[in-house]
Design a protein around this motif. Structure first.
Motif, PDB file in Angstrom:
ATOM      1  N   PRO A 160     -23.167 -22.511 -47.622  1.00  0.00           N
ATOM      2  CA  PRO A 160     -23.629 -21.398 -48.169  1.00  0.00           C
ATOM      3  C   PRO A 160     -22.625 -20.070 -48.703  1.00  0.00           C
ATOM      4  N   ALA A 161     -20.993 -21.124 -48.469  1.00  0.00           N
ATOM      5  CA  ALA A 161     -20.143 -20.747 -49.214  1.00  0.00           C
ATOM      6  C   ALA A 161     -19.693 -20.557 -50.997  1.00  0.00           C
ATOM      7  N   ALA A 162     -20.636 -22.108 -50.811  1.00  0.00           N
ATOM      8  CA  ALA A 162     -20.355 -22.785 -52.438  1.00  0.00           C
ATOM      9  C   ALA A 162     -20.998 -22.097 -53.187  1.00  0.00           C
ATOM     10  N   THR A 163     -22.163 -21.729 -52.700  1.00  0.00           N
ATOM     11  CA  THR A 163     -23.336 -21.011 -53.249  1.00  0.00           C
ATOM     12  C   THR A 163     -23.043 -19.177 -53.263  1.00  0.00           C
ATOM     13  N   ALA A 164     -22.631 -19.121 -52.180  1.00  0.00           N
ATOM     14  CA  ALA A 164     -21.634 -17.803 -52.871  1.00  0.00           C
ATOM     15  C   ALA A 164     -20.663 -17.307 -53.179  1.00  0.00           C
ATOM     16  N   ALA A 165     -19.836 -18.396 -53.695  1.00  0.00           N
ATOM     17  CA  ALA A 165     -19.066 -18.461 -54.989  1.00  0.00           C
ATOM     18  C   ALA A 165     -19.525 -18.344 -55.962  1.00  0.00           C
ATOM     19  N   ALA A 167     -22.569 -17.466 -57.213  1.00  0.00           N
ATOM     20  CA  ALA A 167     -23.579 -16.412 -56.901  1.00  0.00           C
ATOM     21  C   ALA A 167     -22.325 -15.156 -57.702  1.00  0.00           C
ATOM     22  N   VAL A 168     -21.724 -15.243 -57.389  1.00  0.00           N
ATOM     23  CA  VAL A 168     -20.214 -14.413 -57.509  1.00  0.00           C
ATOM     24  C   VAL A 168     -19.977 -14.441 -58.740  1.00  0.00           C
ATOM     25  N   ALA A 169     -19.995 -15.959 -59.242  1.00  0.00           N
ATOM     26  CA  ALA A 169     -19.508 -16.147 -60.578  1.00  0.00           C
ATOM     27  C   ALA A 169     -20.497 -16.824 -61.751  1.00  0.00           C
ATOM     28  N   GLU A 170     -21.733 -16.369 -61.083  1.00  0.00           N
ATOM     29  CA  GLU A 170     -22.662 -16.180 -62.230  1.00  0.00           C
ATOM     30  C   GLU A 170     -23.491 -14.931 -62.421  1.00  0.00           C
ATOM     31  N   LEU A 171     -23.115 -14.731 -61.250  1.00  0.00           N
ATOM     32  CA  LEU A 171     -23.732 -13.359 -60.835  1.00  0.00           C
ATOM     33  C   LEU A 171     -23.421 -12.007 -61.429  1.00  0.00           C
ATOM     34  N   GLY A 172     -22.166 -11.640 -60.295  1.00  0.00           N
ATOM     35  CA  GLY A 172     -21.344 -11.260 -60.651  1.00  0.00           C
ATOM     36  C   GLY A 172     -21.479  -9.909 -59.636  1.00  0.00           C
ATOM     37  N   LEU A 173     -20.931  -9.147 -58.964  1.00  0.00           N
ATOM     38  CA  LEU A 173     -20.438  -8.401 -57.747  1.00  0.00           C
ATOM     39  C   LEU A 173     -21.786  -6.525 -58.586  1.00  0.00           C
ATOM     40  N   PRO A 174     -21.886  -5.809 -58.143  1.00  0.00           N
ATOM     41  CA  PRO A 174     -22.523  -6.273 -56.393  1.00  0.00           C
ATOM     42  C   PRO A 174     -24.003  -6.445 -56.702  1.00  0.00           C
ATOM     43  N   LEU A 175     -24.016  -7.147 -55.500  1.00  0.00           N
ATOM     44  CA  LEU A 175     -25.929  -8.644 -55.271  1.00  0.00           C
ATOM     45  C   LEU A 175     -25.826  -8.018 -54.134  1.00  0.00           C
ATOM     46  N   PHE A 176     -27.942  -8.266 -54.655  1.00  0.00           N
ATOM     47  CA  PHE A 176     -28.573  -8.082 -53.521  1.00  0.00           C
ATOM     48  C   PHE A 176     -28.805  -9.472 -52.820  1.00  0.00           C
ATOM     49  N   VAL A 177     -28.861  -9.519 -51.001  1.00  0.00           N
ATOM     50  CA  VAL A 177     -29.395 -10.307 -50.157  1.00  0.00           C
ATOM     51  C   VAL A 177     -30.781  -9.937 -49.575  1.00  0.00           C
ATOM     52  N   LYS A 178     -31.610 -10.892 -49.836  1.00  0.00           N
ATOM     53  CA  LYS A 178     -32.801 -11.310 -48.885  1.00  0.00           C
ATOM     54  C   LYS A 178     -33.147 -12.220 -48.384  1.00  0.00           C
ATOM     55  N   PRO A 179     -34.068 -12.160 -47.166  1.00  0.00           N
ATOM     56  CA  PRO A 179     -34.784 -13.229 -46.817  1.00  0.00           C
ATOM     57  C   PRO A 179     -35.682 -13.597 -47.391  1.00  0.00           C
TER      58      PRO A 179
END
Length: 357
Positions: A160-165, A167-179
């Motif tokens: 999770p930590a690596a994926t979150a990092a 996501a921030v690097a590649e997609l930027g912020l803000p982000l939407f998170v969905k099940p």
């Protein structure tokens, strides 16, 4: 002798976080169904998975009683196989109004296939595919359908930590998170910081083992209703103007602050593009019967971006799907009839397949 009425088995409730939404839908569908055509069989599925036959609700609705905003899951406990099969004297069509997992994801559709009964809506494959936002995005990408950038996170597989990092690097912020496998915006969060992203991932993992992390876009939220088998019909697009940061569960079902604009204020060219793309998505996902295709529209940017496909969309008279069809010329009760006929058509075709080689 006149032929018996077609048995319309209405399944509602279900074992998912969208149980209450399903009950609301069922109350309206039962109230609007033509009793000169159908013998209605309301079957409520409790959150513990027990099936109840609620004939009292159908009788009360027929008498014009106001049952409130939703249909209770109550009545005698029944055997699913026996209640669906009936006594064999009348043709049966099942109308699943089970939003979310264990209803919209292909599980109930698979059971109905095994029982050899006609049912409204998409089959096993398309139901499962459209329910899983991660896999749906993979298929859309393969089909060349434009959509938002995204990453997926699988519990027990991805860090999770690596994926979150990432996501921030590649997609930027803000982000939407969905099940990945949930609807009605349950478990969906907007993350404006790394800390909020971690919390959003934790929240989404309460509902599913797979999480989709998407880029945030500045765009209009446009939906198109689709109806048919093979070459489908589409509605005029409708627009959602959220009452909060995004179109969340409370906006949809509690506060009612969102504004629905039908038809959406779009150019003729944009309307034609949306309807054509919705039909293309419907075919690419092998849908049948009905679906609501949700888009983001980036004016002056990338244009139409697929958000998701709902194979059992909200179906109250105030819901977007029936309202878009009404604006396109199909009334609520007629829409139910069309869906039943499409279910019968699909069943006849599938029943004709050879089992010999």
């Amino acid at each position: 002798m006149s032929s018996p009425l077609l048995r319309l088995v209405v399944l509602y409730g279900g074992v998912s976080a969208e149980h209450d939404v399903s009950r609301i839908t069922a109350a309206h569908v039962l109230a609007a169904s033509d009793r000169s055509k159908y013998a209605l069989v309301p079957i409520g599925i409790a959150t513990d998975g027990v099936w109840h036959r609620n004939d009292a609700a159908a009788e009360a609705l027929a008498a014009g009683d106001d049952l409130g905003n939703s249909l209770a899951v109550e009545g005698p406990v029944v055997n699913p196989i026996e209640v669906i099969a009936g006594d064999g004297a009348a043709e049966t069509v099942v109308l699943p109004l089970l939003h979310g997992p264990h209803g919209e994801d292909g599980t109930v559709q698979g059971m109905l296939e095994l029982l050899k009964v006609a049912y409204v809506g998409c089959g096993v494959l398309s139901s499962s595919l459209c329910m899983d936002k991660g896999m749906a995005k993979e298929v859309a990408a393969r089909a060349g359908i434009p959509q938002c950038a995204w990453l997926t996170l699988r519990h027990g597989v991805d860090d999770p930590a690596a994926t979150a990092a990432r996501a921030v690097a590649e997609l930027g912020l803000p982000l939407f998170v969905k099940p990945a496998n949930m609807g009605s915006s349950v478990g969906v969060s907007r993350a404006g910081s790394a800390e909020e992203l971690d919390a959003a991932i934790t929240e989404a993992l309460k509902y599913d083992d797979t999480v989709v992390i998407e880029e945030a876009v500045t765009a209009r939220e446009i939906e198109v209703g689709v109806l048919g088998n093979g070459v489908p019909d589409t509605t005029f697009p409708g627009e959602i103007r959220p009452g909060s940061d995004f179109y969340d569960y409370e906006d949809k079902y509690i506060t009612g602050a969102a504004q629905l604009v039908i038809p959406a204020e779009l150019s003729d060219d944009a309307i034609a593009e949306a309807r054509e793309l919705a039909a293309r998505v419907f075919v690419a996902y092998r849908c049948a019967g009905m679906a609501r295709v949700d888009f983001f529209y980036e004016e002056g940017g990338r244009g139409w971006l697929l958000n998701e496909v709902n194979t059992i969309p909200g179906f109250t008279p105030a819901s977007m799907y029936p309202k878009m069809w009404e604006a396109t010329g199909v009334e609520y009760s007629d829409l139910i009839d069309r869906l039943v006929e499409l279910a019968r058509e699909t069943y006849r075709r599938r029943s004709s397949f050879s089992i010999e080689h």
